[in-house]
Scaffold this active site. Structure first.
Site, mmCIF file in Angstrom:
data_model
loop_
_atom_site.group_PDB
_atom_site.id
_atom_site.type_symbol
_atom_site.label_atom_id
_atom_site.label_comp_id
_atom_site.label_asym_id
_atom_site.label_seq_id
_atom_site.Cartn_x
_atom_site.Cartn_y
_atom_site.Cartn_z
ATOM 1 N N SER A 15 1.061 8.357 -13.532
ATOM 2 C CA SER A 15 1.992 9.469 -13.251
ATOM 3 C C SER A 15 3.155 9.003 -12.370
ATOM 4 O O SER A 15 4.269 9.517 -12.481
ATOM 5 C CB SER A 15 1.268 10.661 -12.627
ATOM 6 O OG SER A 15 0.890 10.401 -11.307
ATOM 7 N N LYS A 67 -8.726 -15.641 -10.843
ATOM 8 C CA LYS A 67 -7.739 -14.632 -10.449
ATOM 9 C C LYS A 67 -6.332 -15.213 -10.374
ATOM 10 O O LYS A 67 -5.355 -14.557 -10.732
ATOM 11 C CB LYS A 67 -8.140 -14.030 -9.110
ATOM 12 C CG LYS A 67 -9.369 -13.163 -9.275
ATOM 13 C CD LYS A 67 -9.849 -12.526 -7.999
ATOM 14 C CE LYS A 67 -11.004 -11.581 -8.333
ATOM 15 N NZ LYS A 67 -11.966 -11.391 -7.257
ATOM 16 N N LEU A 94 -6.134 -6.282 -5.765
ATOM 17 C CA LEU A 94 -5.474 -6.865 -4.611
ATOM 18 C C LEU A 94 -4.528 -7.952 -5.127
ATOM 19 O O LEU A 94 -4.938 -8.809 -5.902
ATOM 20 C CB LEU A 94 -6.540 -7.472 -3.691
ATOM 21 C CG LEU A 94 -6.183 -7.643 -2.229
ATOM 22 C CD1 LEU A 94 -5.733 -6.327 -1.608
ATOM 23 C CD2 LEU A 94 -7.384 -8.201 -1.477
ATOM 24 N N HIS A 111 0.873 4.275 -1.493
ATOM 25 C CA HIS A 111 -0.502 4.562 -1.085
ATOM 26 C C HIS A 111 -0.618 6.039 -0.693
ATOM 27 O O HIS A 111 0.250 6.547 0.016
ATOM 28 C CB HIS A 111 -0.892 3.663 0.096
ATOM 29 C CG HIS A 111 -2.291 3.907 0.546
ATOM 30 N ND1 HIS A 111 -3.381 3.475 -0.176
ATOM 31 C CD2 HIS A 111 -2.783 4.586 1.605
ATOM 32 C CE1 HIS A 111 -4.484 3.870 0.433
ATOM 33 N NE2 HIS A 111 -4.150 4.543 1.517
HETATM 34 C C1 GRF Z 1 -1.650 7.262 -6.673
HETATM 35 O O1 GRF Z 1 -2.264 8.225 -5.860
HETATM 36 C C2 GRF Z 1 -1.161 6.112 -5.854
HETATM 37 O O2 GRF Z 1 -0.742 6.459 -4.570
HETATM 38 C C3 GRF Z 1 -2.377 5.228 -5.775
HETATM 39 O O3 GRF Z 1 -2.998 5.353 -7.022
HETATM 40 C C4 GRF Z 1 -2.647 6.591 -7.612
HETATM 41 C C5 GRF Z 1 -2.032 6.270 -8.936
HETATM 42 O O4 GRF Z 1 -1.750 7.409 -9.690
HETATM 43 N N1 GRF Z 1 -2.009 3.868 -5.424
HETATM 44 P P1 GRF Z 1 -0.900 7.284 -11.015
HETATM 45 O O5 GRF Z 1 -1.607 6.256 -11.892
HETATM 46 O O6 GRF Z 1 0.480 6.840 -10.655
HETATM 47 O O7 GRF Z 1 -0.936 8.640 -11.628
#
Ligand code: GRF
Length: 203
Positions: A15, A67, A94, A111
């Site tokens: 999203s 990795k 990571l 985040h």
């Molecule tokens: C979001 O809440 C973002 O902050 C976190 O993972 C989620 C990803 O959501 N890192 P989307 O895949 O962008 O809908």
């Protein structure tokens, strides 16, 4: 002005990717998404890329010896597409040295908490369980740690007594969709400078 070339790494729903695409298409973000790279074949982010005529690539980590080798393949694809800024959007890995050295101070993440509180995979749940009155979201440059890099922007969201993980996540997500594009636009305008732990935003 030339558009900032983005490479988006995602693992799932996408999203945030969608919000970035929508802001670009609405002329609010001077960027273009050159490639979307996913480590999961079923990531809906790949569908979203396809719907907008954007190159989507599934890179299977299991196809590589380790990795570092996997990340090298990701870097190669980003470089092939002349990516200038790498945008992590729900990328559940990571990031390591191979990518960070190829794109120094050029990898951003979002985040769903006010860092440095509640890093890790369950930022919203941890905030609800802790009982904080406010949480939010943070856009930061990525360093070698888990959600530890220099902070670009934050948005604050209230936490109500009746919130659970899902209701708080939904309220935060709305802000994420605005904040990420604002941070990317600042980068596109050349207004972000990393100075140690801090990010200076010029006028
Ligand atoms: C979001 O809440 C973002 O902050 C976190 O993972 C989620 C990803 O959501 N890192 P989307 O895949 O962008 O809908």
């Amino acid at each position: 002005m030339a558009k900032l070339r983005l490479g988006v790494l995602a693992s799932g729903r996408g999203s945030n990717l969608q919000a970035i695409i929508d802001n670009i298409e609405a002329g609010k973000l001077d960027a273009e998404v050159k490639v979307v790279i996913c480590d999961k074949p079923a990531a809906f982010a790949l569908e979203r890329a396809k719907n907008h005529g954007i190159l989507g690539k599934y890179v299977n980590p299991r196809d590589y010896a380790g990795k570092a080798e996997y990340e090298q393949a990701v870097v190669q694809s980003l470089k092939e597409n002349q990516v200038e800024l790498v945008v992590l959007a729900g990328y559940m890995r990571l990031v390591r040295n191979v990518l960070l050295e190829a794109f120094p101070d050029r990898v951003m993440n979002i985040h769903p908490a006010l860092l440095p509180s509640f890093p890790g995979a369950h930022g919203q749940r941890d905030a609800v369980n802790y009982g904080v009155r406010f949480s939010g979201c943070t856009v930061h440059f990525v360093d070698g740690g888990m959600d530890t890099g220099p902070i670009v922007l934050q948005a604050v969201v209230p936490v109500t007594q009746d919130d659970d993980e899902d209701s708080l996540a939904a309220r935060i997500l709305k802000e994420e969709h605005k904040l990420y594009s604002r941070a990317i636009q600042l980068y596109a305008e050349g207004r972000l400078k990393v100075e140690g732990r801090k990010v200076r935003i010029s006028d």
